[in-house]
Design a protein around this motif. Structure first.
Motif, PDB file in Angstrom:
ATOM      1  N   GLY A  82       0.773  -1.420   0.081  1.00  0.00           N
ATOM      2  CA  GLY A  82       0.064  -0.006   0.125  1.00  0.00           C
ATOM      3  C   GLY A  82       1.044   1.440  -0.104  1.00  0.00           C
ATOM      4  O   GLY A  82       0.181   2.622  -0.171  1.00  0.00           O
ATOM      5  N   VAL A  83       2.079   1.315   0.083  1.00  0.00           N
ATOM      6  CA  VAL A  83       3.118   2.351   0.101  1.00  0.00           C
ATOM      7  C   VAL A  83       3.262   2.578  -1.457  1.00  0.00           C
ATOM      8  O   VAL A  83       4.085   2.014  -2.025  1.00  0.00           O
ATOM      9  N   GLU A  84       2.705   3.753  -2.318  1.00  0.00           N
ATOM     10  CA  GLU A  84       2.668   3.931  -3.570  1.00  0.00           C
ATOM     11  C   GLU A  84       3.811   4.993  -3.724  1.00  0.00           C
ATOM     12  O   GLU A  84       3.813   6.020  -2.977  1.00  0.00           O
ATOM     13  N   PHE A  85       4.728   4.707  -4.767  1.00  0.00           N
ATOM     14  CA  PHE A  85       5.766   5.721  -5.153  1.00  0.00           C
ATOM     15  C   PHE A  85       6.448   5.052  -6.334  1.00  0.00           C
ATOM     16  O   PHE A  85       6.072   3.967  -6.696  1.00  0.00           O
ATOM     17  N   ASN A  86       7.123   5.993  -7.278  1.00  0.00           N
ATOM     18  CA  ASN A  86       7.751   5.345  -8.281  1.00  0.00           C
ATOM     19  C   ASN A  86       8.899   4.570  -7.880  1.00  0.00           C
ATOM     20  O   ASN A  86      10.148   5.330  -8.134  1.00  0.00           O
ATOM     21  N   TRP A  87       8.891   3.217  -7.715  1.00  0.00           N
ATOM     22  CA  TRP A  87       9.824   2.407  -7.211  1.00  0.00           C
ATOM     23  C   TRP A  87      10.789   1.927  -8.428  1.00  0.00           C
ATOM     24  O   TRP A  87      11.772   1.272  -7.912  1.00  0.00           O
ATOM     25  N   VAL A  88      10.397   1.918  -9.939  1.00  0.00           N
ATOM     26  CA  VAL A  88      11.026   0.970 -10.502  1.00  0.00           C
ATOM     27  C   VAL A  88      12.513   1.325 -10.894  1.00  0.00           C
ATOM     28  O   VAL A  88      13.416   0.429 -11.026  1.00  0.00           O
ATOM     29  N   THR A  89      12.890   2.697 -10.945  1.00  0.00           N
ATOM     30  CA  THR A  89      14.378   3.345 -11.374  1.00  0.00           C
ATOM     31  C   THR A  89      15.014   2.873 -10.174  1.00  0.00           C
ATOM     32  O   THR A  89      16.140   2.283 -10.118  1.00  0.00           O
ATOM     33  N   TYR A  90      14.633   3.203  -8.707  1.00  0.00           N
ATOM     34  CA  TYR A  90      15.392   2.905  -7.655  1.00  0.00           C
ATOM     35  C   TYR A  90      15.685   1.543  -7.628  1.00  0.00           C
ATOM     36  O   TYR A  90      16.908   1.026  -6.954  1.00  0.00           O
ATOM     37  N   HIS A  91      14.720   0.635  -8.253  1.00  0.00           N
ATOM     38  CA  HIS A  91      14.889  -0.930  -7.732  1.00  0.00           C
ATOM     39  C   HIS A  91      16.097  -1.356  -8.882  1.00  0.00           C
ATOM     40  O   HIS A  91      17.075  -2.076  -8.402  1.00  0.00           O
ATOM     41  N   TRP A  92      16.092  -1.037 -10.233  1.00  0.00           N
ATOM     42  CA  TRP A  92      16.789  -1.832 -10.869  1.00  0.00           C
ATOM     43  C   TRP A  92      18.427  -0.953 -10.789  1.00  0.00           C
ATOM     44  O   TRP A  92      19.310  -1.704 -10.815  1.00  0.00           O
ATOM     45  N   ILE A  93      18.260   0.258 -10.223  1.00  0.00           N
ATOM     46  CA  ILE A  93      19.684   0.784  -9.820  1.00  0.00           C
ATOM     47  C   ILE A  93      20.370   0.083  -8.776  1.00  0.00           C
ATOM     48  O   ILE A  93      21.403  -0.281  -8.627  1.00  0.00           O
TER      49      ILE A  93
END
Length: 287
Positions: free
Chosen positions: A102-113
């Motif tokens: 339930g914690v929404e944020f733009n996570w994709v870029t942080y994840h692959w970095i």
């Protein structure tokens, strides 16, 4: 595929085929609760039922006099790797699973970095361990298995000689290391391919590299590995902050541990420490 049904979520492809799309996210809570139960049970066992450690043999007083007051354990390079890997691992876990609860944020870029940092750090570690450290020190050997069997026998109340003191890494550390390798490589191996489905600086986006079924199975394996890491990280942090393990944890910060802790828990024949030459700094010989 029937075995995967309870632990995966499925969808229908444009061609009408049922394919897995990712792991069932209720497993996040299964891993977290399982890890928490382990911590509670272990803490209660240590507090009320565990016996005092008993080891075979004693070391001559001359050895204690020769050792430095702070026994070197981890080099600066090894410590930097550990903390970089830890930062990358926590970032990966938070960016992967916070949106699922339930914690929404733009996570994709942080994840692959973070995944890229983790991969680079592990490549460095493999090279460093292979050429500058004792590569085999972290793998179980016959002495570990013999002593583990002695502990089991004594735990069950059967006659058995006391186990010897540990090598640099006790068996439980080695087994944990193996579990981290298995889950980590599963997450990394699938994650590298999954990066082709998002925009990164490494290669063009290509979501058609594999079939829908292959992609689905890859997402399931990646999710299972990540969920397994939740429990493994919880256990690691728990043992790191236990009072009897703090000397080990501090050695990952400062690089050394107390001479008394080393003599009590470790076998100098299995983990030999370099003795400072005569005329070295007097501070090395303080108690």
């Amino acid at each position: 595929m029937g075995i995967l049904k309870p632990i995966t979520e499925w969808a229908t492809s444009p061609w009408g085929r049922s394919v897995p799309i990712h792991v069932a996210w209720f497993l996040i809570w299964v891993a977290a609760i399982s890890g928490l139960l382990f911590l509670i049970v272990h803490a209660l066992y240590v507090r009320y039922f565990a016996r005092a450690e008993e080891f075979a043999g004693t070391e001559p007083p001359a050895l204690a006099a020769e050792l430095p007051s702070r026994v070197p354990r981890h080099s600066l390079a090894a410590r930097l790797f550990h903390w970089v890997m830890a930062a990358a691992m926590f970032t990966l876990l938070f960016t992967a699973f916070l949106p699922k609860v339930g914690v929404e944020f733009n996570w994709v870029t942080y994840h692959w970095i973070a995944g890229s940092v983790l991969i680079v750090s592990i490549i460095f570690h493999v090279i460093h361990a292979s050429f500058w450290l004792d590569f085999w020190a972290i793998w179980p050997d016959r002495a570990d298995l013999v002593d583990a069997w002695r502990r089991v026998q004594r735990f069950m109340g059967r006659p058995a000689p006391p186990p010897r003191r540990f090598a640099k890494y006790p068996l439980e550390n080695k087994l944990y290391h193996g579990a981290i390798i298995a889950t980590g490589l599963s997450a990394i191996g699938t994650g590298v391919f999954m990066m082709s489905r998002v925009r990164t600086i490494f290669f063009p986006r290509n979501p058609y590299l594999f079939s829908d079924m292959t992609w689905g199975l890859m997402y399931v394996l990646h999710g299972l590995a990540g969920i397994g890491l939740i429990a493994l990280v919880m256990v690691h942090v728990y043992f790191a902050i236990r009072p009897e393990k703090l000397d080990i944890t501090k050695s990952m910060v400062f690089g050394t541990m107390r001479r008394e802790f080393y003599l009590k828990h470790y076998d100098p024949q299995r983990w030999a420490v370099a003795v400072p030459p005569p005329g070295s700094s007097p501070t090395d010989r303080k108690g």
